[in-house]
Design a protein around this motif. Structure first.
Motif, PDB file in Angstrom:
ATOM      1  N   CYS A 128       0.839  -1.160  -0.079  1.00 28.52           N
ATOM      2  CA  CYS A 128       0.099  -0.049   0.063  1.00 28.52           C
ATOM      3  C   CYS A 128       0.945   1.244   0.058  1.00 28.52           C
ATOM      4  O   CYS A 128       1.778   1.291   0.956  1.00 28.52           O
TER       5      CYS A 128
ATOM      6  N   ASP B 265      -0.072   4.202   0.661  1.00 28.59           N
ATOM      7  CA  ASP B 265      -0.594   5.099   1.757  1.00 28.59           C
ATOM      8  C   ASP B 265       0.061   4.809   3.039  1.00 28.59           C
ATOM      9  O   ASP B 265       0.725   5.505   3.713  1.00 28.59           O
TER      10      ASP B 265
ATOM     11  N   THR C 273      -8.264  -3.120  -2.214  1.00 28.09           N
ATOM     12  CA  THR C 273      -8.267  -2.565  -0.952  1.00 28.09           C
ATOM     13  C   THR C 273      -7.343  -2.919   0.083  1.00 28.09           C
ATOM     14  O   THR C 273      -7.188  -4.180   0.290  1.00 28.09           O
ATOM     15  N   CYS C 274      -6.567  -2.009   0.688  1.00 28.59           N
ATOM     16  CA  CYS C 274      -5.547  -2.194   1.479  1.00 28.59           C
ATOM     17  C   CYS C 274      -6.125  -2.965   2.897  1.00 28.59           C
ATOM     18  O   CYS C 274      -7.028  -2.265   3.412  1.00 28.59           O
TER      19      CYS C 274
ATOM     20  N   VAL D 101      -6.508   1.085  -3.482  1.00 29.27           N
ATOM     21  CA  VAL D 101      -5.186   1.391  -4.213  1.00 29.27           C
ATOM     22  C   VAL D 101      -5.529   0.909  -5.698  1.00 29.27           C
ATOM     23  O   VAL D 101      -6.090   0.127  -6.065  1.00 29.27           O
TER      24      VAL D 101
END
Length: 89
Positions: free
Chosen positions: A25, A27, A55-56, A63
């Motif tokens: 990820c 983020d 999705t993380c 993502v």
């Protein structure tokens, strides 16, 4: 991490023989493994519209990452659901 063996860029779980993909990820900078069902591949008419997403599992962020030919081969070969995008022109 599950015990597995590397197979063409992804890992196969020895217990279930299911493809598991390594991902990260941008983020939260978490690294993890995702089952094919957790990923989506979109193939469009250009590099900009060809990507995979997930999705993380750590932070919940959506993502989206570009997918070149090699990534497309790995994901489709591992059973990732694919959406083909068509232009309206």
């Amino acid at each position: 991490m599950r015990a597995g063996e590397a197979v063409a860029g992804h890992v196969r779980d020895r217990m279930t023989d299911a493809a598991v993909f390594k991902a990260a990820c941008p983020d939260c900078r978490g690294s993890f493994e995702l089952a094919a069902a957790a990923l989506r591949l979109a193939i469009g008419g250009s590099r900009r519209t060809t990507f995979y997403s997930f999705t993380c599992p750590d932070c919940g962020a959506s993502v989206r990452k570009p997918a070149g030919e090699r990534i497309i081969q790995l994901l489709t070969g591992g059973g990732v659901r694919t959406l083909r995008l068509h232009s309206t022109a």
